[in-house]
Write a protein that holds these residues in place. Sequence first.
Motif, PDB file in Angstrom:
ATOM      1  N   GLY A  35       0.812  -1.509   0.039  1.00  0.00           N
ATOM      2  CA  GLY A  35       0.038  -0.111  -0.189  1.00  0.00           C
ATOM      3  C   GLY A  35       0.826   1.222  -0.026  1.00  0.00           C
ATOM      4  O   GLY A  35       1.722   1.360  -0.722  1.00  0.00           O
ATOM      5  N   ARG A  36       0.386   1.987   0.914  1.00  0.00           N
ATOM      6  CA  ARG A  36       0.975   3.486   0.814  1.00  0.00           C
ATOM      7  C   ARG A  36       2.685   3.512   1.272  1.00  0.00           C
ATOM      8  O   ARG A  36       3.483   4.056   0.576  1.00  0.00           O
ATOM      9  CB  ARG A  36       0.337   4.264   1.995  1.00  0.00           C
ATOM     10  N   GLU A  37       2.845   2.456   2.082  1.00  0.00           N
ATOM     11  CA  GLU A  37       4.411   2.668   2.370  1.00  0.00           C
ATOM     12  C   GLU A  37       5.322   1.884   1.236  1.00  0.00           C
ATOM     13  O   GLU A  37       6.349   2.200   0.982  1.00  0.00           O
ATOM     14  CB  GLU A  37       4.630   1.499   3.496  1.00  0.00           C
ATOM     15  N   LEU A  38       4.718   1.026   0.422  1.00  0.00           N
ATOM     16  CA  LEU A  38       5.421   0.327  -0.535  1.00  0.00           C
ATOM     17  C   LEU A  38       5.583   1.541  -1.809  1.00  0.00           C
ATOM     18  O   LEU A  38       6.551   1.594  -2.388  1.00  0.00           O
ATOM     19  CB  LEU A  38       4.580  -0.908  -1.193  1.00  0.00           C
ATOM     20  N   PHE A  55       9.831  -5.938  -4.720  1.00  0.00           N
ATOM     21  CA  PHE A  55       8.837  -6.851  -4.186  1.00  0.00           C
ATOM     22  C   PHE A  55       8.399  -6.989  -2.851  1.00  0.00           C
ATOM     23  O   PHE A  55       9.128  -6.788  -2.068  1.00  0.00           O
ATOM     24  CB  PHE A  55       9.214  -8.437  -4.816  1.00  0.00           C
ATOM     25  N   THR A  56       7.231  -7.419  -2.765  1.00  0.00           N
ATOM     26  CA  THR A  56       6.653  -7.358  -1.158  1.00  0.00           C
ATOM     27  C   THR A  56       6.420  -8.854  -0.982  1.00  0.00           C
ATOM     28  O   THR A  56       5.759  -9.580  -1.774  1.00  0.00           O
ATOM     29  CB  THR A  56       5.366  -6.447  -1.028  1.00  0.00           C
ATOM     30  N   VAL A  57       6.937  -9.277  -0.006  1.00  0.00           N
ATOM     31  CA  VAL A  57       6.761 -10.835   0.497  1.00  0.00           C
ATOM     32  C   VAL A  57       6.102 -10.675   1.842  1.00  0.00           C
ATOM     33  O   VAL A  57       5.893 -12.196   2.048  1.00  0.00           O
ATOM     34  CB  VAL A  57       8.175 -11.593   0.483  1.00  0.00           C
ATOM     35  N   GLY A  58       5.521  -9.830   2.619  1.00  0.00           N
ATOM     36  CA  GLY A  58       4.723  -9.885   3.674  1.00  0.00           C
ATOM     37  C   GLY A  58       5.190 -10.711   4.755  1.00  0.00           C
ATOM     38  O   GLY A  58       6.469 -10.400   5.229  1.00  0.00           O
ATOM     39  N   ASP A  59       4.419 -11.696   5.216  1.00  0.00           N
ATOM     40  CA  ASP A  59       4.987 -12.158   6.357  1.00  0.00           C
ATOM     41  C   ASP A  59       6.016 -13.443   5.822  1.00  0.00           C
ATOM     42  O   ASP A  59       6.497 -13.956   7.125  1.00  0.00           O
ATOM     43  CB  ASP A  59       3.796 -12.912   6.897  1.00  0.00           C
ATOM     44  N   ASP A  60       6.396 -13.600   4.851  1.00  0.00           N
ATOM     45  CA  ASP A  60       7.251 -14.572   4.623  1.00  0.00           C
ATOM     46  C   ASP A  60       8.781 -14.058   4.247  1.00  0.00           C
ATOM     47  O   ASP A  60       9.552 -14.626   4.106  1.00  0.00           O
ATOM     48  CB  ASP A  60       6.834 -15.125   3.040  1.00  0.00           C
ATOM     49  N   ALA A 247       3.716   6.053  16.489  1.00  0.00           N
ATOM     50  CA  ALA A 247       5.155   6.725  16.065  1.00  0.00           C
ATOM     51  C   ALA A 247       4.834   7.803  15.083  1.00  0.00           C
ATOM     52  O   ALA A 247       3.929   8.004  14.640  1.00  0.00           O
ATOM     53  CB  ALA A 247       5.899   5.553  15.327  1.00  0.00           C
ATOM     54  N   ASP A 248       6.194   8.272  14.600  1.00  0.00           N
ATOM     55  CA  ASP A 248       6.286   9.461  13.778  1.00  0.00           C
ATOM     56  C   ASP A 248       5.420   9.099  12.233  1.00  0.00           C
ATOM     57  O   ASP A 248       5.237   9.626  11.584  1.00  0.00           O
ATOM     58  CB  ASP A 248       7.449   9.977  13.493  1.00  0.00           C
ATOM     59  N   SER A 249       5.222   7.572  12.203  1.00  0.00           N
ATOM     60  CA  SER A 249       4.779   7.185  10.779  1.00  0.00           C
ATOM     61  C   SER A 249       3.498   7.038  10.853  1.00  0.00           C
ATOM     62  O   SER A 249       2.843   6.998   9.782  1.00  0.00           O
ATOM     63  CB  SER A 249       4.949   5.614  10.546  1.00  0.00           C
ATOM     64  N   GLY A 311       6.825   9.795   7.856  1.00  0.00           N
ATOM     65  CA  GLY A 311       6.842   8.574   7.768  1.00  0.00           C
ATOM     66  C   GLY A 311       8.109   7.749   8.357  1.00  0.00           C
ATOM     67  O   GLY A 311       7.992   6.525   8.511  1.00  0.00           O
ATOM     68  N   LEU A 312       9.118   8.609   8.512  1.00  0.00           N
ATOM     69  CA  LEU A 312      10.291   7.872   8.770  1.00  0.00           C
ATOM     70  C   LEU A 312      11.311   8.838   9.414  1.00  0.00           C
ATOM     71  O   LEU A 312      11.102  10.186   8.857  1.00  0.00           O
ATOM     72  CB  LEU A 312      10.890   6.783   8.038  1.00  0.00           C
TER      73      LEU A 312
END
Length: 392
Positions: A35-38, A55-60, A247-249, A311-312
């Motif tokens: 989403g927004r972060e990616l 690429f996003t791999v999520g919990d993996d 957090a500041d995020s 965001g960071l």
Amino acid sequence: MRRRRALAALGGLAVAAAGCSLGGDTAQIACVWSGRELSAFKSALRQVGADATTFTVGDDIGPLLRSQVAPAMLPDVAIVPQPGLVTDPLSRLQPLTSPDPQRWSRLVTRDGRVYGIWFKVSHKSLVWHRRFGATPPRDWPGWVGWCQDLAAKGQHPLSLGAADGWVLTDWFENVLLGIDVDTYRRLSTGGDDWAHPSVWQALVRLGRLWQISGLFPGGPRRALITQFEESVLDVFARGQALTVAGADSAWPVIRYFGRYPAAWSAFPGSHARRPLVGGDVAVLLKDSEAGQQLISRLLSEAADVWARDGGLLPLRHPPRDAPEALRAPELWNDVQSGEFDLSDRLTGRLAAGEGKGTWRIFKDFFRQVAVDRLTPEQAADTAIVSLTGQRA
């Protein structure tokens, strides 16, 4: 099942890289964001001219780090949200030629060699609030009394994204830091001090706060299905609550969707100049020139670009055009001496994750005190049994 998912993710990376490669020097990078972060990360890479496919791999991400697969199938770089995930497979990672000079590098250091750099850092000892008058009290008793007074008047003082286990562990870690920094440090370095009186005291404090009638919009059952970004929207878009700890995020959500002016203050009762700090660490999976160059760009440029939108926090200094809400000197000074997120450092049975480890234990604790209405003392006793691994 997790191994099969990890191998499938790796296969997907290989196929996608083959279709999107910009040439032999293109680095492939795996992350957990979506989403927004990616989108923000990809935008930052484009703006600094980094030649990379993402690429996003999520919990993996954890299984990916541990999988014994051919190096050719691995991405060059992975960005990991929990240093505890890096500890076990550290020997499989490549040492960095441009090590991170910050003191947190010891979390991913072995035999004097650094295996990760901190790219995305967050100050996690903040309370965001609408500008409705007086700033919320900074001491814990005063803040609890303030919440009780507002709730008695029919106003919801607090929104809480309890559907995200990390939100609840952040609350516990902030409260424990305000009570006993030494015990916090022992726990974060693998010490088995979960039965320490300070842990019980922190749990009881949280339980008494979370049991305040009318504290949350929609009540505690709604809080249990509310994710963090939704809790921010409760305050700044819907006007259903007055404050949210985060957090500041939280700032990009406030900036893009908020209808009310925002301000922040320190988490109540937090230890002076010892805020809770979290971050994502970039590690090198293949000893490639493209990967080494990408690591250097992440450290030297990309974090600054992302920080301009909020965001960071880059570790070195605030960008000149950082958002005003995130330009306060104490944010940048305090983060250098902050205590790293405890739950993100844990390994083994307490390693954080959806439905497991400390995330599960603190969700259970919240449910017991806020929904089931156990006494805070009873719920604290039950939580400590789970944290210590004892039998009830």
